[in-house]
Write a protein that holds these residues in place. Structure first.
Motif, PDB file in Angstrom:
ATOM      1  N   ASP A   4      -0.618  -8.868 -67.730  1.00 29.60           N
ATOM      2  CA  ASP A   4      -1.068  -7.616 -67.113  1.00 29.60           C
ATOM      3  C   ASP A   4       0.080  -6.712 -66.695  1.00 29.60           C
ATOM      4  OD1 ASP A   4      -3.705  -8.332 -67.407  1.00 29.60           O
ATOM      5  OD2 ASP A   4      -3.794  -9.341 -65.462  1.00 29.60           O
ATOM      6  N   ASP A   5       1.309  -7.238 -66.729  1.00 26.76           N
ATOM      7  CA  ASP A   5       2.443  -6.404 -66.308  1.00 26.76           C
ATOM      8  C   ASP A   5       2.729  -5.313 -67.321  1.00 26.76           C
ATOM      9  OD1 ASP A   5       2.782  -7.979 -64.126  1.00 26.76           O
ATOM     10  OD2 ASP A   5       4.457  -9.145 -64.943  1.00 26.76           O
ATOM     11  N   LYS A  14       2.900  -6.277 -74.813  1.00 31.05           N
ATOM     12  CA  LYS A  14       1.667  -6.097 -74.041  1.00 31.05           C
ATOM     13  C   LYS A  14       0.536  -5.903 -75.025  1.00 31.05           C
ATOM     14  CE  LYS A  14      -0.059  -3.416 -70.110  1.00 31.05           C
ATOM     15  NZ  LYS A  14      -0.595  -4.600 -69.417  1.00 31.05           N
ATOM     16  N   ASP A  21      -5.584   3.544 -70.545  1.00 31.28           N
ATOM     17  CA  ASP A  21      -6.705   2.788 -70.012  1.00 31.28           C
ATOM     18  C   ASP A  21      -7.717   3.690 -69.304  1.00 31.28           C
ATOM     19  OD1 ASP A  21      -7.957   0.372 -69.911  1.00 31.28           O
ATOM     20  OD2 ASP A  21      -6.916  -0.356 -68.123  1.00 31.28           O
TER      21      ASP A  21
END
Lengths: 201, 258
Positions: A27-28, A84, A139
């Protein structure tokens, strides 16, 4: 092989799509800009396509938002080692901006530059064909300043230093001209799947 | 990429000059090679951080502020690699030092803190990146937090080892005295800032404008070259303080963890 005594490493669950030498950041989303985050509002932001084009064009925030919407959903890879998975960016495909300006046949490369003056060089072929975007949402929310907001370039198939934050424009050239990190020892292209991190890789 | 292409065309310059041009040319062919390194010494710095000294016979030398990439290899060929700042000043000892925080679940730092002992062998490549390098030429104002002090300490050590007369000042933020890395080595050039606990008589609080004002109200001739290293939140905070205090943005270099 130079094995390290007592090193076992994480469980071998490396997910498909993880380039060599990378790890899953989960999640970083680390921030790695080299310069001071600029105070740049949407009202200040412009994006220009110039150089070897039929007609240099500049878009402001409203102009750019009238372009056909396009999104990227997938993975990103940073040269420092993290990847990611499943990120979502929304904006406009770079193809739409380029089509409006009309690259000349002699154009082979581009320098992408930021409102801070940061630069990155890319072959034009890496910026066309639905592989690059100008984005302002991450997002589903406005892109934050430290991640390049109000708008940044996203070229997800290359290491993320190519995805210029606070993007101000593209200058099309008939040759390759190293950008900021490329002049500081980084690879001219930066393909994570070939692990092109540094000059000479 | 050892060749330098020449073009007759004029180089493209963006309308805004980039904030912080690189300081040095980096020799790509040197940094491209993985080299064996042998751990020769481990020194505890704080409860959470230790320094690891490595013998690297083929080390090409570095400048303060540069980093290297370090690789560990498991029996089955699996590798893990990370970037670490160099803590040691450049010297001709054939050794470099790294200071690593023990990160919870850290795949590489976990090995260093739990398993490593002198004699163990790892691999390194570098030095990498000229952007954060300080060749010892311009006055240096160093702002670090936590293990962000590591590349800055290389600069402080270089300044001392070479007896440089160029001004150098460091502000380093730590949660408390027990978390202050290199505490015994810090001298009058350094002001520690304690955010949670402090010795009696020392204020507790974040790095603030008041820390920078005396340094930036009367900068040295030629102005400061500012180097900021730490977490992203510290880097954002410190760089904003610098700008507010009048430090030009094109003289602020930032290295963020990640």
């Amino acid at each position: 092989m130079n094995t390290t005594r007592g090193f076992t490493g994480r469980a071998r669950t490396a997910r498909p799509g993880l380039p060599p030498g990378q790890y899953d950041a989960g999640d970083d989303w680390p921030v790695l800009s080299a310069e001071v985050t600029p105070d740049l509002t949407p009202a200040d932001w412009t994006f220009r396509v110039g150089g070897l084009v039929a007609e240099p064009r500049t878009w402001d925030w409203a102009d750019a938002h009238r372009m056909p919407a396009s999104a990227y959903e997938g993975d990103i890879h940073c040269v420092t080692g993290w990847s990611k998975f499943g990120v979502r960016f929304a904006g406009v495909s770079l193809d739409a901006f380029l089509a409006a300006a009309g690259p000349l046949p002699s154009a082979t490369h581009a320098v992408a530059y930021a409102h801070t003056g940061y630069t990155a060089n890319l072959p034009l072929a890496d910026l066309t064909g639905g592989r690059a975007w100008i984005v302002w949402e991450y997002d589903g929310r406005p892109l934050t300043p430290e991640h390049g907001g109000p708008a940044r370039l996203v070229v997800p198939h290359l290491y993320f230093w190519k995805s210029v934050k606070w993007v101000a424009g593209l200058e099309l050239l008939d040759h390759d001209e190293p950008g900021f990190w490329e002049r500081n020892g980084y690879h001219p292209r930066g393909n994570p799947f070939e692990e092109q991190r540094y000059s000479g890789d | 990429m050892t060749e330098t292409a020449t073009h007759t065309t004029t180089a493209f310059t963006p309308p805004t000059r980039f904030a912080v041009p690189g300081r040095i040319e980096v020799a790509g062919e040197v940094a491209a090679r993985w080299q064996p390194a042998t751990l020769t010494e481990i020194r505890r710095e704080t409860p959470r951080a230790s320094t690891f000294r490595l013998a690297v016979p083929g080390w090409a030398g570095h400048l303060p502020g540069q980093h290297l990439m370090l690789r560990l290899t498991a029996e089955d060929g699996y590798t893990a690699q990370r970037h670490y700042s160099l803590a040691s000043a450049p010297d001709d000892s054939g050794h470099v030092e790294l200071t690593l925080d023990h990160v919870a679940d850290g795949e590489v730092s976990g090995w260093f803190h739990r398993v490593a002992r002198p004699g163990d062998r790892v691999e390194v490549r570098g030095p990498l990146s000229g952007f954060f390098a300080w060749p010892g030429d311009r006055p240096a104002l160093l702002l670090g937090a936590g293990s962000g002090v590591v590349p800055l300490m290389s600069m402080v050590r270089h300044h001392r080892a070479r007896r440089l007369s160029v001004p150098l000042r460091m502000l380093v933020s730590a949660r408390g005295p027990e978390d202050l890395i290199y505490a015994r080595e810090l001298g009058p050039e350094t002001t520690p800032v304690f955010t949670r606990t402090a010795p009696a008589g020392t204020p507790v609080g974040r790095l603030a404008a008041a820390h920078l004002a005396p340094l930036l109200s009367e900068p040295p001739a030629g102005g400061w070259e500012a180097y900021v290293c730490g977490s992203n939140s510290f880097a954002e905070h410190a760089s904003r303080l610098l700008v507010a205090a009048g430090q030009p943005v094109d003289r602020i270099r930032i290295e963020r963890f990640g």
